[in-house]
Design a protein around this motif. Structure first.
Motif, mmCIF file in Angstrom:
data_model
loop_
_atom_site.group_PDB
_atom_site.id
_atom_site.type_symbol
_atom_site.label_atom_id
_atom_site.label_comp_id
_atom_site.label_asym_id
_atom_site.label_seq_id
_atom_site.Cartn_x
_atom_site.Cartn_y
_atom_site.Cartn_z
ATOM 1 N N SER A 97 0.096 3.490 -18.113
ATOM 2 C CA SER A 97 -0.123 3.056 -17.554
ATOM 3 C C SER A 97 -1.314 4.087 -16.693
ATOM 4 N N GLU A 98 -2.210 3.888 -16.516
ATOM 5 C CA GLU A 98 -2.937 4.750 -15.697
ATOM 6 C C GLU A 98 -2.968 4.353 -14.309
ATOM 7 N N TYR A 99 -2.806 2.788 -13.595
ATOM 8 C CA TYR A 99 -3.073 2.185 -12.499
ATOM 9 C C TYR A 99 -1.508 2.760 -11.686
ATOM 10 N N HIS A 100 -0.526 2.860 -12.941
ATOM 11 C CA HIS A 100 1.437 3.241 -11.775
ATOM 12 C C HIS A 100 1.098 5.063 -12.077
ATOM 13 N N ALA A 101 0.271 5.586 -13.018
ATOM 14 C CA ALA A 101 -0.157 6.942 -12.991
ATOM 15 C C ALA A 101 -0.804 7.489 -11.585
ATOM 16 N N VAL A 102 -1.593 6.590 -11.586
ATOM 17 C CA VAL A 102 -2.607 7.003 -10.059
ATOM 18 C C VAL A 102 -1.403 7.020 -9.143
ATOM 19 N N THR A 103 -0.912 5.915 -9.119
ATOM 20 C CA THR A 103 0.058 5.436 -7.888
ATOM 21 C C THR A 103 1.170 6.221 -7.617
ATOM 22 N N TRP A 104 1.374 7.118 -8.288
ATOM 23 C CA TRP A 104 2.588 8.417 -7.904
ATOM 24 C C TRP A 104 1.530 9.171 -7.735
ATOM 25 N N LEU A 105 0.982 9.720 -7.972
ATOM 26 C CA LEU A 105 0.109 11.024 -8.081
ATOM 27 C C LEU A 105 -0.608 11.076 -6.709
ATOM 28 N N THR A 106 -0.944 10.033 -6.773
ATOM 29 C CA THR A 106 -1.236 9.994 -5.538
ATOM 30 C C THR A 106 -0.601 9.859 -3.474
ATOM 31 N N LEU A 107 0.047 9.725 -3.778
ATOM 32 C CA LEU A 107 1.636 9.475 -3.444
ATOM 33 C C LEU A 107 2.360 11.197 -3.117
ATOM 34 N N ALA A 108 2.137 11.810 -4.160
ATOM 35 C CA ALA A 108 2.423 13.073 -4.440
ATOM 36 C C ALA A 108 1.555 13.709 -3.415
ATOM 37 N N GLU A 109 -0.214 14.040 -4.306
ATOM 38 C CA GLU A 109 -1.219 14.448 -3.869
ATOM 39 C C GLU A 109 -0.832 13.954 -2.064
ATOM 40 N N SER A 110 -0.450 12.465 -1.603
ATOM 41 C CA SER A 110 -0.266 12.362 -0.086
ATOM 42 C C SER A 110 0.838 13.924 0.576
ATOM 43 N N GLN A 111 1.196 13.885 -0.516
ATOM 44 C CA GLN A 111 2.537 15.117 0.130
ATOM 45 C C GLN A 111 2.464 16.626 0.197
ATOM 46 N N GLY A 112 0.362 16.746 -0.313
ATOM 47 C CA GLY A 112 0.502 17.636 -0.220
ATOM 48 C C GLY A 112 0.544 18.942 -1.542
ATOM 49 N N LEU A 113 0.755 18.194 -2.908
ATOM 50 C CA LEU A 113 1.118 18.644 -3.874
ATOM 51 C C LEU A 113 -0.043 19.018 -4.369
ATOM 52 N N ILE A 114 -0.670 20.358 -5.019
ATOM 53 C CA ILE A 114 -2.358 20.564 -5.227
ATOM 54 C C ILE A 114 -2.399 19.496 -6.830
ATOM 55 N N GLU A 115 -0.850 20.213 -7.619
ATOM 56 C CA GLU A 115 -1.282 19.751 -8.839
ATOM 57 C C GLU A 115 -1.552 18.868 -9.252
ATOM 58 N N ALA A 116 -1.692 17.182 -8.049
ATOM 59 C CA ALA A 116 -1.393 16.030 -8.640
ATOM 60 C C ALA A 116 -2.991 15.553 -8.555
ATOM 61 N N VAL A 117 -3.795 16.074 -7.642
ATOM 62 C CA VAL A 117 -4.838 16.692 -6.933
ATOM 63 C C VAL A 117 -6.061 15.958 -8.528
ATOM 64 N N GLU A 118 -5.961 17.236 -9.398
ATOM 65 C CA GLU A 118 -6.638 17.178 -10.499
ATOM 66 C C GLU A 118 -6.042 16.284 -11.651
ATOM 67 N N ALA A 119 -4.885 15.733 -11.638
ATOM 68 C CA ALA A 119 -5.130 14.966 -12.477
ATOM 69 C C ALA A 119 -5.069 13.813 -12.164
ATOM 70 N N LYS A 120 -4.824 13.095 -10.867
ATOM 71 C CA LYS A 120 -5.418 12.287 -10.700
ATOM 72 C C LYS A 120 -6.676 11.812 -10.177
ATOM 73 N N ASN A 121 -7.686 12.918 -10.205
ATOM 74 C CA ASN A 121 -9.162 13.096 -10.198
ATOM 75 C C ASN A 121 -9.361 12.530 -12.147
ATOM 76 N N LYS A 122 -8.724 12.681 -12.998
ATOM 77 C CA LYS A 122 -9.100 12.621 -14.513
ATOM 78 C C LYS A 122 -9.014 11.528 -14.187
ATOM 79 N N LEU A 123 -7.376 10.671 -14.148
ATOM 80 C CA LEU A 123 -7.036 8.921 -14.348
ATOM 81 C C LEU A 123 -7.879 8.104 -13.533
ATOM 82 N N GLN A 124 -8.718 8.532 -12.221
ATOM 83 C CA GLN A 124 -9.412 7.684 -11.598
ATOM 84 C C GLN A 124 -10.445 7.162 -11.747
ATOM 85 N N ARG A 125 -10.985 8.099 -13.176
ATOM 86 C CA ARG A 125 -11.793 7.436 -13.951
ATOM 87 C C ARG A 125 -12.047 6.296 -15.218
ATOM 88 N N SER A 126 -10.549 6.180 -15.493
ATOM 89 C CA SER A 126 -10.780 5.093 -16.441
ATOM 90 C C SER A 126 -10.214 3.755 -15.295
#
Length: 163
Positions: A97-126
Motif C-alpha cells: 500500500s503506497e498510501y500506508h507507506a507514505v503515512t509511515w514515511l511522513t511520520l519518520a520524516e517529521s521526526q527528522g529521519l532524512i532517509e524518509a524524504v526521498e522514499a516518500k517523494n518517490k511514492l507520492q507520485r503514485s
C-alpha cells in the motif's frame, strides 16, 4: 467492627454494612492485583521491539518482521516507522500500500529521519493529492497517539514511584 449487634440492625443497615465490607475487600484485591501485575509486567523497550523485527527480517520471516516493526513504530521508534513504510511500499509481510507507506514515511520524516524524504517523494507520485493529504493527517493522528501513550507510561511510572 460492627457498631451494633447483628440482631439489632435493620435490613437496610445490614445491607449497607455488607456493601461497605465488600467494597473494602475489592479495593484490597485490586491493590494487590496491580502490585503483582506491575511488578511482573516488563514492557519491552522500543529498541527491543525494533531488534526483534530486524531479527525476523533477517530470518526471512516477513510477517513476523512486519508485526514487530509495527509494534516498534507505534511505540515511537523512528527507524521502525521508516522501515514499516518501506515494508508497506514493497508489500513485505503485509499488504502492499503506497498510501500506508507514505503515512509511515511522513511520520519518520517529521521526526527528522532524512532517509524518509526521498522514499516518500518517490511514492507520492503514485498518489493523488487527497490521498497524500489523508496520509499526512493519518501520520499526525498516529504521532498524537504515540505521544499520548508515552505520556501515560510516564504518568504510570510516576505513580508507581509514589506507591
Amino acid at each position: 467492627m460492627l457498631d451494633k449487634n447483628l440482631q439489632e440492625m435493620t435490613l437496610f443497615e445490614l445491607e449497607e454494612q455488607l456493601l461497605n465490607t465488600f467494597s473494602k475487600l475489592i479495593d484490597i484485591v485490586d491493590s494487590n492485583h496491580k502490585k503483582i501485575t506491575t511488578t511482573n509486567k516488563q514492557i519491552p523497550s522500543t529498541e527491543q521491539l525494533f531488534s526483534t523485527a530486524i531479527h525476523m527480517a533477517k530470518t526471512k520471516n516477513d510477517v513476523g518482521a512486519a508485526k514487530w516493526m509495527r509494534r516498534a513504530a507505534i511505540s515511537g521508534h523512528v527507524k521502525a516507522q521508516f522501515y514499516l513504510g518501506l515494508m508497506f511500499a514493497k508489500g513485505n509481510g503485509l499488504p502492499q500500500s503506497e498510501y500506508h507507506a507514505v503515512t509511515w514515511l511522513t511520520l519518520a520524516e517529521s521526526q527528522g529521519l532524512i532517509e524518509a524524504v526521498e522514499a516518500k517523494n518517490k511514492l507520492q507520485r503514485s498518489l493523488c493529492a487527497k490521498q497524500i493529504k489523508d496520509a499526512q493527517t493519518q501520520a499526525a493522528n498516529i504521532y498524537e497517539q504515540i505521544q499520548d501513550d508515552q505520556f501515560k507510561i510516564y504518568i504510570d511510572e510516576k505513580q508507581d514511584v509514589k506507591n
